[in-house]
Write a protein that holds these residues in place. Sequence first.
Motif, PDB file in Angstrom:
ATOM      1  N   ILE A  86       6.110 -24.853  -9.550  1.00  0.00           N
ATOM      2  CA  ILE A  86       7.629 -24.807  -9.389  1.00  0.00           C
ATOM      3  C   ILE A  86       7.046 -23.219  -8.887  1.00  0.00           C
ATOM      4  O   ILE A  86       7.560 -22.617  -9.041  1.00  0.00           O
ATOM      5  N   GLY A  87       7.743 -23.835  -7.460  1.00  0.00           N
ATOM      6  CA  GLY A  87       8.570 -22.265  -7.008  1.00  0.00           C
ATOM      7  C   GLY A  87       7.384 -21.321  -5.980  1.00  0.00           C
ATOM      8  O   GLY A  87       8.021 -21.028  -5.652  1.00  0.00           O
ATOM      9  N   MET A  88       6.232 -21.909  -6.394  1.00  0.00           N
ATOM     10  CA  MET A  88       5.112 -21.420  -5.971  1.00  0.00           C
ATOM     11  C   MET A  88       4.283 -22.175  -4.892  1.00  0.00           C
ATOM     12  O   MET A  88       3.959 -21.787  -3.307  1.00  0.00           O
ATOM     13  N   GLY A  89       3.779 -22.911  -5.272  1.00  0.00           N
ATOM     14  CA  GLY A  89       3.159 -23.741  -4.689  1.00  0.00           C
ATOM     15  C   GLY A  89       1.921 -24.726  -5.189  1.00  0.00           C
ATOM     16  O   GLY A  89       2.639 -24.959  -6.710  1.00  0.00           O
ATOM     17  N   VAL A  90       0.425 -25.498  -4.525  1.00  0.00           N
ATOM     18  CA  VAL A  90       0.253 -25.442  -5.786  1.00  0.00           C
ATOM     19  C   VAL A  90      -1.245 -25.437  -5.935  1.00  0.00           C
ATOM     20  O   VAL A  90      -1.908 -25.098  -5.039  1.00  0.00           O
ATOM     21  N   TRP A  91      -1.461 -26.008  -7.317  1.00  0.00           N
ATOM     22  CA  TRP A  91      -3.191 -25.658  -7.575  1.00  0.00           C
ATOM     23  C   TRP A  91      -4.326 -26.662  -7.227  1.00  0.00           C
ATOM     24  O   TRP A  91      -3.672 -27.801  -7.864  1.00  0.00           O
ATOM     25  N   ALA A  92      -5.494 -26.344  -6.869  1.00  0.00           N
ATOM     26  CA  ALA A  92      -6.771 -27.302  -7.369  1.00  0.00           C
ATOM     27  C   ALA A  92      -7.916 -27.060  -7.844  1.00  0.00           C
ATOM     28  O   ALA A  92      -7.761 -26.327  -7.002  1.00  0.00           O
ATOM     29  N   ARG A  93      -8.678 -27.961  -8.169  1.00  0.00           N
ATOM     30  CA  ARG A  93     -10.035 -27.896  -8.066  1.00  0.00           C
ATOM     31  C   ARG A  93     -10.980 -29.003  -7.771  1.00  0.00           C
ATOM     32  O   ARG A  93      -9.714 -30.307  -8.213  1.00  0.00           O
ATOM     33  N   THR A  94     -11.904 -29.139  -6.923  1.00  0.00           N
ATOM     34  CA  THR A  94     -12.663 -29.584  -6.408  1.00  0.00           C
ATOM     35  C   THR A  94     -13.614 -30.247  -6.926  1.00  0.00           C
ATOM     36  O   THR A  94     -14.297 -29.007  -8.258  1.00  0.00           O
ATOM     37  N   TYR A  95     -14.059 -30.939  -6.943  1.00  0.00           N
ATOM     38  CA  TYR A  95     -15.478 -31.741  -7.605  1.00  0.00           C
ATOM     39  C   TYR A  95     -16.618 -30.758  -7.588  1.00  0.00           C
ATOM     40  O   TYR A  95     -17.253 -30.547  -7.963  1.00  0.00           O
ATOM     41  N   GLU A  96     -16.601 -29.738  -6.080  1.00  0.00           N
ATOM     42  CA  GLU A  96     -17.366 -28.895  -5.579  1.00  0.00           C
ATOM     43  C   GLU A  96     -17.435 -27.950  -6.437  1.00  0.00           C
ATOM     44  O   GLU A  96     -17.978 -26.485  -6.212  1.00  0.00           O
ATOM     45  N   ASN A  97     -16.014 -27.358  -7.493  1.00  0.00           N
ATOM     46  CA  ASN A  97     -15.404 -26.464  -8.239  1.00  0.00           C
ATOM     47  C   ASN A  97     -15.439 -25.265  -7.239  1.00  0.00           C
ATOM     48  O   ASN A  97     -15.334 -24.361  -7.254  1.00  0.00           O
ATOM     49  N   ASN A  98     -14.468 -26.206  -6.195  1.00  0.00           N
ATOM     50  CA  ASN A  98     -14.219 -24.981  -4.879  1.00  0.00           C
ATOM     51  C   ASN A  98     -12.415 -25.196  -5.364  1.00  0.00           C
ATOM     52  O   ASN A  98     -11.605 -25.799  -5.593  1.00  0.00           O
ATOM     53  N   GLU A  99     -11.431 -23.504  -6.010  1.00  0.00           N
ATOM     54  CA  GLU A  99     -10.844 -23.896  -6.064  1.00  0.00           C
ATOM     55  C   GLU A  99      -9.739 -23.514  -4.806  1.00  0.00           C
ATOM     56  O   GLU A  99      -9.617 -22.644  -4.113  1.00  0.00           O
ATOM     57  N   ILE A 100      -8.555 -24.029  -5.043  1.00  0.00           N
ATOM     58  CA  ILE A 100      -7.344 -24.398  -3.875  1.00  0.00           C
ATOM     59  C   ILE A 100      -6.451 -24.066  -4.018  1.00  0.00           C
ATOM     60  O   ILE A 100      -5.729 -25.025  -5.152  1.00  0.00           O
ATOM     61  N   LYS A 101      -6.017 -22.960  -3.593  1.00  0.00           N
ATOM     62  CA  LYS A 101      -3.978 -22.643  -3.493  1.00  0.00           C
ATOM     63  C   LYS A 101      -3.478 -22.481  -2.336  1.00  0.00           C
ATOM     64  O   LYS A 101      -4.416 -22.440  -0.777  1.00  0.00           O
ATOM     65  N   ILE A 102      -2.326 -23.580  -2.186  1.00  0.00           N
ATOM     66  CA  ILE A 102      -1.498 -24.213  -1.198  1.00  0.00           C
ATOM     67  C   ILE A 102      -0.097 -23.543  -1.203  1.00  0.00           C
ATOM     68  O   ILE A 102       0.716 -24.452  -2.532  1.00  0.00           O
TER      69      ILE A 102
ATOM     70  N   SER B  31      -9.389 -38.381  -4.813  1.00  0.00           N
ATOM     71  CA  SER B  31     -10.501 -38.147  -5.729  1.00  0.00           C
ATOM     72  C   SER B  31     -11.238 -37.034  -4.708  1.00  0.00           C
ATOM     73  O   SER B  31     -12.409 -36.827  -5.249  1.00  0.00           O
ATOM     74  N   TYR B  32     -10.491 -36.051  -3.789  1.00  0.00           N
ATOM     75  CA  TYR B  32     -11.180 -34.335  -3.678  1.00  0.00           C
ATOM     76  C   TYR B  32     -10.966 -34.137  -4.877  1.00  0.00           C
ATOM     77  O   TYR B  32     -12.276 -33.071  -4.986  1.00  0.00           O
ATOM     78  N   PHE B  33     -10.202 -34.428  -6.088  1.00  0.00           N
ATOM     79  CA  PHE B  33      -9.964 -33.080  -7.135  1.00  0.00           C
ATOM     80  C   PHE B  33      -9.886 -33.818  -8.211  1.00  0.00           C
ATOM     81  O   PHE B  33      -9.626 -35.020  -8.473  1.00  0.00           O
ATOM     82  N   ILE B  34     -10.497 -32.728  -9.656  1.00  0.00           N
ATOM     83  CA  ILE B  34     -11.158 -32.712 -10.883  1.00  0.00           C
ATOM     84  C   ILE B  34      -8.960 -32.303 -11.447  1.00  0.00           C
ATOM     85  O   ILE B  34      -9.474 -33.136 -12.241  1.00  0.00           O
ATOM     86  N   ALA B  35      -9.088 -31.399 -10.859  1.00  0.00           N
ATOM     87  CA  ALA B  35      -7.728 -31.344 -11.800  1.00  0.00           C
ATOM     88  C   ALA B  35      -6.897 -30.794 -10.455  1.00  0.00           C
ATOM     89  O   ALA B  35      -7.220 -29.852  -9.042  1.00  0.00           O
ATOM     90  N   SER B  36      -5.861 -30.847 -10.722  1.00  0.00           N
ATOM     91  CA  SER B  36      -4.759 -29.947  -9.492  1.00  0.00           C
ATOM     92  C   SER B  36      -2.723 -30.206 -10.864  1.00  0.00           C
ATOM     93  O   SER B  36      -2.659 -30.855 -11.357  1.00  0.00           O
ATOM     94  N   LYS B  37      -2.397 -29.142  -9.984  1.00  0.00           N
ATOM     95  CA  LYS B  37      -1.311 -28.850 -10.517  1.00  0.00           C
ATOM     96  C   LYS B  37      -0.044 -28.177  -9.925  1.00  0.00           C
ATOM     97  O   LYS B  37      -0.542 -27.685  -8.447  1.00  0.00           O
ATOM     98  N   ASN B  38       0.882 -28.512  -9.582  1.00  0.00           N
ATOM     99  CA  ASN B  38       2.149 -28.131  -9.287  1.00  0.00           C
ATOM    100  C   ASN B  38       2.915 -27.034  -9.915  1.00  0.00           C
ATOM    101  O   ASN B  38       2.992 -27.349 -11.468  1.00  0.00           O
TER     102      ASN B  38
END
Length: 615
Positions: free
Chosen positions: A390-406, A381-388
């Motif tokens: 392939i070959g790079m990592g995982v992208w996500a956006r939180t409810y606070e509109n923070n963009e996360i990359k791992i 529930s941390y994330f409103i959107a996420s995407k895997n």
Amino acid sequence: MEVFKNMSKENKVNLLRLLFFTIISFILYRYYSHVGKKFSIVMGFLIVYLLLGGEIFQRGIYSITHGNSMDENFLITIATFIAFLLGQYEEALAVLIFYSFGEVFEDIATDKSRDNIKSLMDIVPQKAQKVNPDGTFTEVDIEDIEIGDIILASDGEKIAVDGIVIDGEGLLDTSSLTGESLPKSIKSGSKILSSSILSSGIIRYRASKVFDDSIANKIIELIEESNERKSDSERLITRFAKIYTPIVVALATFIAIVPPLLGFGLREYLLRAGTFLIIACPCALVISIPLTYISGLGLASKNKILLKGSNFFEKIMDSDTLFTDKTGTLTKGEFDIETIVYYTDYSKNLILDYIYNLEKLSNHPIAKSIVNSLNRNDNPSYFIASKNIIGMGVWARTYENNEIKIGSADFVGEVDNTNGKAVYMTINNLLVCKIILQDKLKDDAKETIDDIRENFNQIAVLSGDDEKAVIEVAKELGIGYCAKLLPDEKLELLRDEQKKGHSVIYLGDGINDGPILKSADVGISMGQTASDLAIEASDILIVNGEVSKIKDLIKISKIVDKTAKENLSFILLAKIIILILGLFGYAPMWLAVFGDVGVSIIATLWAMRILNKKI
């Protein structure tokens, strides 16, 4: 015996043929012993003699008429002709039968060894899906693929030929090539090699090589030719036979001519000369010693070890130093978290929760290792959107509109200073942490090093990795080490040891160690290699990349060495004893038969035992 399982049709026919002639010869002998030398009996013997020995006689005559050295076929031809001429029909047939059985046993053992070796050749598909210009598909043989053809590969399929991905993405399992346990992420533009497996995804790739020039075919060619490089012992036996056989013929001629000229019986000394030829025939040595090494190649391949020649059994026995690479050789590419470096004042617990929940979206082995190491609670529930990606990592956006990359350094826009052994995390393009990973030792590494330690005066790991990582591995295994070595520095170190008189085995992953693999006395690749250079450089391929196969390889080398010495000792002792008896007239031709073909069969069966050994 296992060696007789799945016998070829040709060998079955030859065995049945020999059994038939054996029965007929026994019946003729029984009639001959009761009714004497009748024309019909003699003709029966002659017909069987010609039918049974025809091919042997042709080879013997061909050997002489074409200027080759006199071989065992020539000796058998002369000896049996003398025996038949002197009325020793059953003796002549016995020689041919025993010798022919010996040849069949040799063929059976050789076929079994080759079958074990060829079992490693099932590394490419027989067919591939070619994409036609109109978008339809045609199933084609891999030999018919041409450069520029577009090929489709789906989940679980093997790559047919070397090529370049033009569409799609996925994970490529290259363990059959490199022994590397981590799948390789591929996308448009990625180079791929034949025999690797597309573990997930669907791709289209353009063939960059025809099958004959592919990596997989180079490996197959090496497999097929692996028994052509002879050991020192085999070469010695071959040279010995070329010198020995003419001397034997000369001595037999002397025995047949000189005593009769001095007044002794012509028939008796002709028979002695024929007996001498049979006893002295070197076929036991010529067959059993090479077969020992062929059987060793078969046993090795059965255990997923491919030697490019039987000569390396002896080189392994002579080696006193073992150098080994670290990454991909002693370690398996399954990473643990060594430490996490934080760069901001974000909550560490929140960062770890983000990492845990986002990495669960990825099927990449590194992501799975991180998830297992962190063992946090699920909270998507941390994330409103996420995407895997392939070959790079995982992208996500939180409810606070923070963009996360791992993911990788390239993915988050950072410079990697850990040689690819870290995963990075950014929030709104700000680096918040770096997860430094530690490669794991292969499960069998320590036990293997402990087991083989007594076979070497020195064992050391040579690595280009940083000193801390190398020290940890060396300390855990109890071996020496050198760290931060460039390839040319590794090579210089190896050559220094060779200059000191040491025979060196080098164990590497077969990718970046081409020069040192080629320069070592024995170069061993862990997994079938991923470059033309490494394929040509390695002397031995350990197909599944297991370190424990080194222990098996040494054990097989000892078995081969012991069996060859046992066969050599037995053959020479038997021949010397019977030869002395023959010279003084105490060895009938049946004993001469045993002294040659009988000994050959015993030695051949003794060599074939290697194929049934459990390693």
